[in-house]
Design a protein around this motif. Structure first.
Motif, mmCIF file in Angstrom:
data_model
loop_
_atom_site.group_PDB
_atom_site.id
_atom_site.type_symbol
_atom_site.label_atom_id
_atom_site.label_comp_id
_atom_site.label_asym_id
_atom_site.label_seq_id
_atom_site.Cartn_x
_atom_site.Cartn_y
_atom_site.Cartn_z
ATOM 1 N N SER A 167 0.705 -1.208 0.084
ATOM 2 C CA SER A 167 -0.101 0.102 -0.090
ATOM 3 C C SER A 167 0.686 1.458 -0.104
ATOM 4 N N PHE A 168 2.181 1.175 0.342
ATOM 5 C CA PHE A 168 3.006 2.494 0.386
ATOM 6 C C PHE A 168 3.714 2.387 -0.782
ATOM 7 N N ILE A 169 3.868 1.672 -1.810
ATOM 8 C CA ILE A 169 4.532 1.490 -2.985
ATOM 9 C C ILE A 169 4.340 2.806 -3.801
ATOM 10 N N LEU A 170 2.839 3.058 -4.149
ATOM 11 C CA LEU A 170 2.556 4.183 -4.979
ATOM 12 C C LEU A 170 3.002 5.453 -4.423
ATOM 13 N N PRO A 171 2.557 5.679 -3.151
ATOM 14 C CA PRO A 171 3.319 7.047 -2.723
ATOM 15 C C PRO A 171 4.667 6.946 -2.582
ATOM 16 N N GLY A 172 5.286 5.971 -2.494
ATOM 17 C CA GLY A 172 6.728 5.982 -2.152
ATOM 18 C C GLY A 172 7.322 6.210 -3.975
ATOM 19 N N LEU A 173 6.426 5.730 -4.697
ATOM 20 C CA LEU A 173 6.934 5.944 -6.185
ATOM 21 C C LEU A 173 6.850 7.446 -6.497
ATOM 22 N N PHE A 174 5.779 8.215 -6.286
ATOM 23 C CA PHE A 174 5.526 9.506 -6.490
ATOM 24 C C PHE A 174 6.558 10.524 -6.021
ATOM 25 N N PHE A 175 6.776 9.896 -4.564
ATOM 26 C CA PHE A 175 7.940 10.868 -3.707
ATOM 27 C C PHE A 175 9.210 10.562 -4.555
ATOM 28 N N ALA A 176 9.604 9.349 -4.871
ATOM 29 C CA ALA A 176 10.881 9.144 -5.699
ATOM 30 C C ALA A 176 10.722 10.059 -6.924
ATOM 31 N N LEU A 177 9.786 10.232 -7.800
ATOM 32 C CA LEU A 177 9.820 11.105 -8.903
ATOM 33 C C LEU A 177 9.971 12.475 -8.522
ATOM 34 N N LEU A 178 9.328 12.856 -7.365
ATOM 35 C CA LEU A 178 9.416 14.312 -6.858
ATOM 36 C C LEU A 178 10.858 14.428 -6.637
ATOM 37 N N LEU A 179 11.589 13.520 -6.243
ATOM 38 C CA LEU A 179 13.042 13.828 -5.777
ATOM 39 C C LEU A 179 13.851 13.933 -6.761
ATOM 40 N N ASP A 180 13.485 13.556 -7.997
ATOM 41 C CA ASP A 180 14.091 13.525 -9.345
ATOM 42 C C ASP A 180 13.888 14.713 -10.105
ATOM 43 N N LEU A 181 12.921 15.664 -9.569
ATOM 44 C CA LEU A 181 12.893 17.029 -10.045
ATOM 45 C C LEU A 181 13.746 17.757 -9.593
ATOM 46 N N ASN A 182 13.946 19.190 -10.079
ATOM 47 C CA ASN A 182 14.823 20.054 -9.576
ATOM 48 C C ASN A 182 13.974 20.912 -8.452
ATOM 49 N N LEU A 183 14.025 20.176 -7.328
ATOM 50 C CA LEU A 183 13.102 20.618 -6.174
ATOM 51 C C LEU A 183 13.609 22.237 -5.767
ATOM 52 N N SER A 184 14.411 22.871 -5.972
ATOM 53 C CA SER A 184 14.858 24.202 -5.843
ATOM 54 C C SER A 184 13.891 25.197 -6.631
ATOM 55 N N ARG A 185 13.512 24.681 -7.758
ATOM 56 C CA ARG A 185 12.880 25.540 -8.633
ATOM 57 C C ARG A 185 11.339 25.310 -8.321
ATOM 58 N N TRP A 186 10.909 24.317 -7.691
ATOM 59 C CA TRP A 186 9.628 23.935 -7.136
ATOM 60 C C TRP A 186 9.127 23.952 -5.879
ATOM 61 N N ALA A 187 10.082 24.537 -5.159
ATOM 62 C CA ALA A 187 10.187 24.496 -3.357
ATOM 63 C C ALA A 187 8.899 25.174 -2.963
ATOM 64 N N ARG A 188 8.718 26.252 -3.557
ATOM 65 C CA ARG A 188 7.338 27.064 -3.066
ATOM 66 C C ARG A 188 6.139 26.397 -3.225
ATOM 67 N N ILE A 189 6.074 25.920 -4.396
ATOM 68 C CA ILE A 189 4.775 25.209 -4.656
ATOM 69 C C ILE A 189 4.546 23.857 -3.705
ATOM 70 N N VAL A 190 5.598 23.212 -3.815
ATOM 71 C CA VAL A 190 5.739 21.759 -2.887
ATOM 72 C C VAL A 190 5.207 22.396 -1.562
ATOM 73 N N VAL A 191 5.870 23.186 -0.827
ATOM 74 C CA VAL A 191 5.622 23.640 0.464
ATOM 75 C C VAL A 191 4.143 24.159 0.495
ATOM 76 N N LEU A 192 3.754 24.994 -0.391
ATOM 77 C CA LEU A 192 2.507 25.356 -0.226
ATOM 78 C C LEU A 192 1.545 24.365 -0.504
ATOM 79 N N THR A 193 1.581 23.467 -1.277
ATOM 80 C CA THR A 193 0.647 22.226 -1.454
ATOM 81 C C THR A 193 0.494 21.447 -0.252
ATOM 82 N N ALA A 194 1.845 21.116 0.315
ATOM 83 C CA ALA A 194 1.803 20.586 1.598
ATOM 84 C C ALA A 194 0.944 20.986 2.705
#
Length: 227
Positions: A167-194
């Motif tokens: 049951s944790f595999i799918l959230p874990g997969l999306f989290f891995a894809l998120l880490l693969d992004l340039n998080l510094s570029r999207w940090a504001r959006i990620v923090v606001l969404t969370a």
């Protein structure tokens, strides 16, 4: 390395998540009493992740296809937006591959990976790279389903920890894809969404919270109007 092979290599992170998810689908379908060929063909033809789990829930109690098919189509309506957004990334005027071929393997995870990496691929190589990405993900989904069909009899009463892990595999997969992004570029959006999600979770069910948090995060990312 040829672009097709580079695409296959890029699909490894998706394939690592798809194998256990497809295995859990095949296992659930097997335990619901569906025939092996029905389980396999649903992965080969439908290839729609969560929609296949919904299909089990509808077909196992005896629902007819007239009720099941519209439900699956509505669940996948988001791909009507994925396709045009992704098509704009293929900038090479020599369009070689048919659009249905490019569209068939389009999943949430393939879309996320392609949107992140296509810009770094040379225009003449983008279609073949994307095809490799799709093939790797699709092959992993079929393999996971096949393993469940073959080994389904060994998991009549799976241990609790296995169900929790799957049951944790799918959230874990999306989290891995998120880490693969340039998080510094999207940090504001990620923090606001969370932050939106954490607040709404105190008052709303998870499925409502998830949808509203995504809409809220996307709203903050709208481009500013220039005079």
């Amino acid at each position: 390395m040829p672009p097709l092979l580079r695409g296959l290599t890029a699909s490894i992170s998706i394939a690592a998540g798809y194998l256990p998810i497809a295995f859990s689908f095949g296992l659930a379908a097997h335990q619901a009493g569906l025939d092996a060929h029905v389980i396999l063909m649903s992965s080969v033809i439908i290839y729609a992740g969560a929609s296949q789990f919904v299909l089990i829930a509808l077909l196992a109690p005896g629902a007819n296809l007239l009720a099941a098919i519209p439900t699956v189509l509505l669940m996948n309506a988001r791909h009507l937006f994925y396709g045009p957004a992704l098509l704009g990334r293929f900038t090479d005027p020599t369009h070689r591959l048919a659009s249905p071929l490019l569209a068939f393997g389009l999943t949430d995870e393939v879309f996320a990976a392609a949107m992140n990496k296509l810009e770094s691929i040379a225009p003449p190589e983008k279609e073949r790279w994307y095809l490799g990405l799709q093939i790797g993900a699709y092959a992993a989904w079929i393999l996971g389903t096949l393993l469940a069909i073959v080994l389904g009899g060994e998991f009549r009463d799976p241990p609790v920890f296995l169900g929790e892990a799957l049951s944790f595999i799918l959230p874990g997969l999306f989290f891995a894809l998120l880490l693969d992004l340039n998080l510094s570029r999207w940090a504001r959006i990620v923090v606001l969404t969370a932050a939106i999600g954490i607040i709404l979770l105190q008052f709303l069910p998870v499925h409502h919270t998830l949808a509203l948090a995504m809409v809220g995060g996307a709203a903050f990312n709208l481009p500013e109007r220039r005079p």
